[in-house]
Design a protein around this motif. Structure first.
Motif, PDB file in Angstrom:
ATOM      1  N   ARG A 107       2.356  12.022  -8.319  1.00 27.22           N
ATOM      2  CA  ARG A 107       1.652  11.957  -7.049  1.00 27.22           C
ATOM      3  C   ARG A 107       0.158  11.692  -7.245  1.00 27.22           C
ATOM      4  N   VAL A 108      -0.433  12.362  -8.243  1.00 29.12           N
ATOM      5  CA  VAL A 108      -1.853  12.156  -8.515  1.00 29.12           C
ATOM      6  C   VAL A 108      -2.096  10.737  -9.012  1.00 29.12           C
ATOM      7  N   LEU A 109      -1.210  10.251  -9.863  1.00 26.93           N
ATOM      8  CA  LEU A 109      -1.347   8.892 -10.378  1.00 26.93           C
ATOM      9  C   LEU A 109      -1.233   7.866  -9.252  1.00 26.93           C
ATOM     10  N   LEU A 110      -0.324   8.119  -8.329  1.00 26.90           N
ATOM     11  CA  LEU A 110      -0.163   7.198  -7.203  1.00 26.90           C
ATOM     12  C   LEU A 110      -1.432   7.161  -6.365  1.00 26.90           C
ATOM     13  N   LYS A 111      -2.055   8.330  -6.152  1.00 22.28           N
ATOM     14  CA  LYS A 111      -3.295   8.361  -5.366  1.00 22.28           C
ATOM     15  C   LYS A 111      -4.407   7.597  -6.074  1.00 22.28           C
ATOM     16  N   LEU A 112      -4.524   7.783  -7.381  1.00 25.64           N
ATOM     17  CA  LEU A 112      -5.556   7.057  -8.130  1.00 25.64           C
ATOM     18  C   LEU A 112      -5.296   5.551  -8.117  1.00 25.64           C
ATOM     19  N   THR A 113      -4.023   5.171  -8.267  1.00 23.79           N
ATOM     20  CA  THR A 113      -3.674   3.750  -8.248  1.00 23.79           C
ATOM     21  C   THR A 113      -3.966   3.152  -6.887  1.00 23.79           C
ATOM     22  N   GLN A 114      -3.614   3.875  -5.851  1.00 25.76           N
ATOM     23  CA  GLN A 114      -3.892   3.416  -4.495  1.00 25.76           C
ATOM     24  C   GLN A 114      -5.388   3.239  -4.272  1.00 25.76           C
ATOM     25  N   ALA A 115      -6.153   4.214  -4.721  1.00 23.33           N
ATOM     26  CA  ALA A 115      -7.606   4.150  -4.548  1.00 23.33           C
ATOM     27  C   ALA A 115      -8.209   3.002  -5.338  1.00 23.33           C
ATOM     28  N   LEU A 116      -7.750   2.837  -6.575  1.00 24.62           N
ATOM     29  CA  LEU A 116      -8.277   1.765  -7.426  1.00 24.62           C
ATOM     30  C   LEU A 116      -7.992   0.402  -6.814  1.00 24.62           C
ATOM     31  N   THR A 117      -6.762   0.193  -6.379  1.00 24.53           N
ATOM     32  CA  THR A 117      -6.413  -1.115  -5.849  1.00 24.53           C
ATOM     33  C   THR A 117      -7.123  -1.391  -4.526  1.00 24.53           C
ATOM     34  N   ALA A 118      -7.265  -0.362  -3.695  1.00 19.78           N
ATOM     35  CA  ALA A 118      -7.993  -0.548  -2.435  1.00 19.78           C
ATOM     36  C   ALA A 118      -9.438  -0.925  -2.706  1.00 19.78           C
ATOM     37  N   PHE A 119     -10.012  -0.345  -3.758  1.00 21.62           N
ATOM     38  CA  PHE A 119     -11.411  -0.599  -4.086  1.00 21.62           C
ATOM     39  C   PHE A 119     -11.597  -1.980  -4.719  1.00 21.62           C
ATOM     40  N   ALA A 120     -10.699  -2.339  -5.647  1.00 21.08           N
ATOM     41  CA  ALA A 120     -10.895  -3.544  -6.462  1.00 21.08           C
ATOM     42  C   ALA A 120     -10.146  -4.770  -5.953  1.00 21.08           C
ATOM     43  N   TYR A 121      -8.996  -4.575  -5.363  1.00 18.05           N
ATOM     44  CA  TYR A 121      -8.151  -5.716  -5.009  1.00 18.05           C
ATOM     45  C   TYR A 121      -8.832  -6.638  -4.012  1.00 18.05           C
ATOM     46  N   GLU A 122      -9.427  -6.050  -2.962  1.00 21.78           N
ATOM     47  CA  GLU A 122     -10.037  -6.874  -1.926  1.00 21.78           C
ATOM     48  C   GLU A 122     -11.301  -7.583  -2.410  1.00 21.78           C
ATOM     49  N   LYS A 123     -11.833  -7.158  -3.545  1.00 23.37           N
ATOM     50  CA  LYS A 123     -13.011  -7.824  -4.107  1.00 23.37           C
ATOM     51  C   LYS A 123     -12.629  -9.074  -4.899  1.00 23.37           C
ATOM     52  N   GLY A 124     -11.328  -9.325  -5.025  1.00 24.06           N
ATOM     53  CA  GLY A 124     -10.874 -10.579  -5.627  1.00 24.06           C
ATOM     54  C   GLY A 124     -10.772 -10.591  -7.138  1.00 24.06           C
ATOM     55  N   TYR A 125     -10.730  -9.433  -7.787  1.00 29.10           N
ATOM     56  CA  TYR A 125     -10.596  -9.415  -9.238  1.00 29.10           C
ATOM     57  C   TYR A 125      -9.217  -9.916  -9.656  1.00 29.10           C
ATOM     58  N   SER A 126      -9.204 -10.751 -10.689  1.00 29.55           N
ATOM     59  CA  SER A 126      -7.937 -11.298 -11.179  1.00 29.55           C
ATOM     60  C   SER A 126      -7.188 -10.298 -12.034  1.00 29.55           C
ATOM     61  N   ALA A 127      -7.911  -9.382 -12.669  1.00 29.31           N
ATOM     62  CA  ALA A 127      -7.262  -8.368 -13.512  1.00 29.31           C
ATOM     63  C   ALA A 127      -8.253  -7.255 -13.828  1.00 29.31           C
ATOM     64  N   ALA A 128      -7.696  -6.081 -14.152  1.00 27.94           N
ATOM     65  CA  ALA A 128      -8.486  -4.945 -14.633  1.00 27.94           C
ATOM     66  C   ALA A 128      -8.005  -4.604 -16.035  1.00 27.94           C
ATOM     67  N   VAL A 129      -8.953  -4.401 -16.952  1.00 31.62           N
ATOM     68  CA  VAL A 129      -8.601  -4.029 -18.322  1.00 31.62           C
ATOM     69  C   VAL A 129      -8.994  -2.574 -18.561  1.00 31.62           C
ATOM     70  N   ILE A 130      -8.279  -1.951 -19.495  1.00 34.53           N
ATOM     71  CA  ILE A 130      -8.538  -0.556 -19.808  1.00 34.53           C
ATOM     72  C   ILE A 130      -8.231  -0.313 -21.270  1.00 34.53           C
ATOM     73  N   SER A 131      -8.990   0.571 -21.882  1.00 32.51           N
ATOM     74  CA  SER A 131      -8.720   1.015 -23.246  1.00 32.51           C
ATOM     75  C   SER A 131      -8.082   2.392 -23.127  1.00 32.51           C
ATOM     76  N   GLY A 132      -6.755   2.433 -23.169  1.00 35.53           N
ATOM     77  CA  GLY A 132      -6.026   3.654 -22.875  1.00 35.53           C
ATOM     78  C   GLY A 132      -5.572   4.395 -24.114  1.00 35.53           C
ATOM     79  N   THR A 133      -5.752   5.706 -24.121  1.00 39.75           N
ATOM     80  CA  THR A 133      -5.301   6.500 -25.254  1.00 39.75           C
ATOM     81  C   THR A 133      -3.777   6.439 -25.390  1.00 39.75           C
ATOM     82  N   THR A 134      -3.309   6.384 -26.616  1.00 38.09           N
ATOM     83  CA  THR A 134      -1.867   6.340 -26.861  1.00 38.09           C
ATOM     84  C   THR A 134      -1.179   7.603 -26.346  1.00 38.09           C
ATOM     85  N   ARG A 135      -1.927   8.679 -26.226  1.00 40.16           N
ATOM     86  CA  ARG A 135      -1.340   9.940 -25.757  1.00 40.16           C
ATOM     87  C   ARG A 135      -0.886   9.854 -24.311  1.00 40.16           C
TER      88      ARG A 135
END
Length: 513
Positions: A107-135
């Motif tokens: 549920r928390v992940l869904l909220k963060l994903t929703q917030a991220l996409t609402a913030f970034a998607y409408e700005k027209g970004y083609s992709a988001a990159v992340i350096s994610g821990t293997t853990r």
């Protein structure tokens, strides 16, 4: 309850520094410990932090940044060498994704994903990159990220270069996140029922029966003698109304303006080269009947044009008082009822012309415009055929009318007159929300409320959007005045208002802390 916002207070930045330390110093040994147990990110002043709350507790965050070089560029070189040209068109970087251990749920992940996409998607970004821990590889994959380059870092702090593309979002996440969204727009209105009659010809007897049902209900609600149904918007309906004033050569008129849509009528009237004077009031102010009477006494006005429900401020102009005045001075009253028709009961029986649409308070799909009139008009060779009101008053259907739109309106009209009470009740519920003391002071009607926010709450609209709650605030005339609007006409209002009330209550406490 989980909800998100953009961090901007010092208290929030303190919490972010603590969570940053807990996650990237104590849990993942990426940085050296310190006695303060806080870690300020080196890109802090370039970051936009999206934070997630459990009621009033800040439990998670991520940092958004689009300035180069990215931190991931420093680890693996420019990320474009691993990504296709299409994906690399406009990149942003997500960093510092952290959630307190006790709250690492879907549920928390869904909220963060929703917030991220609402913030970034409408700005027209083609992709988001992340350096994610293997853990937390599983966590990132749940958010839609996929690995695009070899792992990097130390054995204790190994990171995966991952990407979430626009296409991945659109194909895998958008539909799921859309279920979490609600709007408070004054139109268009969300449709929950399937559409019918898409195959029905507008020349068929079946269509004629459907059309008559819609027409009769519109006449019953309006009190008008005739109604023309046109495929188009409210602007088009107003063009037909103004075109009649021109074709009938009715002479000198008066236009009342106290908002954006009164201004629109003036601009349209100028294009028709109509002869008119203007009475202007401040936005949100109504027209004093005695002042209007002084105009009608002094001037010889054959027609008067006014917006009934001025959507730009939520102002309801005094239709009854203006109508009594125009009858006294034998002036033809023409009314834009686009926002008010269906919001509350009133009669157009003594109005010369009036306009409305399907996709506002009625609650139907946008696409049909209505022009109400008291008399059959003569056809005019000076008007384009599509704008000639007479073509719609001859009994036949002159141009293609989609049966799916007619059926949709006919179904929506079945909710009347009970819908009037429902909208009033919803309006009363809106008045109980936090921040209602910022309402524009005006004569209201049960369609929408307009708030004029102080600078301290300038982020409220965008923060609500992070939570899938969309208020009306993007029009230029609203942005210029720091207005946001909440309408009551959407079908999922009861569910949406409960979420909105809870979020605003917590939001106010966080902002006031």
């Amino acid at each position: 309850m989980y909800w998100c916002k953009i961090a901007h207070t010092e208290a929030e930045f303190e919490e972010i520094a603590r969570l940053n330390y807990e996650t990237f110093v104590e849990e993942i040994p990426q940085h050296q410990p310190n006695s303060a147990r806080k870690k300020m990110d080196r890109f802090h002043h370039e970051n936009t932090y999206i934070v997630v709350y459990k009621e009033l507790e800040l439990i998670g965050m991520l940092a958004f940044r689009d300035q180069r070089p990215f931190s991931i560029d420093e680890k693996i070189g420019k990320v474009e060498q691993y990504l296709s040209k299409e994906i690399s068109t406009k990149l942003c970087e997500i960093r510092l994704l952290a959630v307190k251990k006790a709250y690492r749920t879907g549920r928390v992940l869904l909220k963060l994903t929703q917030a991220l996409t609402a913030f970034a998607y409408e700005k027209g970004y083609s992709a988001a990159v992340i350096s994610g821990t293997t853990r937390e590889e599983k966590l990132y994959k749940q958010m839609g990220f996929t690995q695009f380059a070899p792992a990097t870092g130390t054995e204790d702090a190994l990171f995966l270069p991952m990407v979430l593309t626009r296409q991945q979002f659109e194909t895998s996440l958008q539909q799921r996140l859309a279920k979490e969204c609600h709007t408070f727009y004054p139109g268009p209105v969300k449709q929950n029922e399937p559409f019918n009659y898409s195959e029905l010809s507008h020349r068929s007897l079946g269509f004629q029966s459907l059309f008559e049902q819609m027409r009769n209900k519109l006449l019953q609600l309006s009190g008008a003698e005739h109604v023309a149904t046109i495929v188009g918007t409210g602007t088009l309906a107003n063009e037909v109304m103004l075109g009649q004033l021109k074709a009938q050569q009715l002479g000198h008129g008066l236009i009342l303006i106290n908002g954006e849509f009164g201004e629109r009528l003036r601009r349209q009237a100028e294009r028709w080269s109509l002869d008119f004077d203007v009475v202007e009031e401040d936005w949100g102010s109504t027209f004093a009947i005695n002042i209007l009477e002084s105009y009608l006494q002094k001037g010889s006005y054959q027609w008067l044009l006014v917006v009934h429900g001025e959507t730009s401020t939520g102002t309801c102009n005094d239709l009854k008082g203006i109508l009594q005045l125009t009858k006294r001075y034998d002036t033809k009253l023409c009314v834009d009822c686009i926002s008010s028709f269906g919001a509350m009961p009133f009669t157009l029986e003594d109005c010369y012309l009036a306009t409305a649409v399907s996709g506002k308070a009625i609650g139907a799909l946008s696409g049909l415009a209505f022009v109400f009139s008291q008399n059959i008009v003569k056809s005019s060779t000076t008007l384009p055929a599509y704008l000639d009101l007479a073509n719609y008053q001859q009994g036949a259907i002159p141009f293609t009318l989609p049966a799916v739109l007619v059926a949709n309106v006919e179904t929506a009209l079945q909710a009347y007159p009970e819908r009037y009470g429902q909208l009033q009740q919803r309006f009363n519920t809106l008045l109980q929300l936090p921040f209602m003391h910022y309402q524009v002071s005006t004569r209201q009607y049960p369609m929408l409320i307009t708030l004029q926010l102080p600078k301290a709450l300038a982020n409220l609209q965008s923060d609500l959007k992070l939570n899938g709650l969309y208020v009306h605030a993007d029009s230029q005339y609203l942005r210029r005045r720091n207005f946001i609007q909440l309408a009551v006409i959407q079908p999922d209002f009861e569910l949406a208002i409960e979420r909105l009330h809870n979020i605003l209550s917590y939001y106010k406490q966080v902002e006031d802390a």
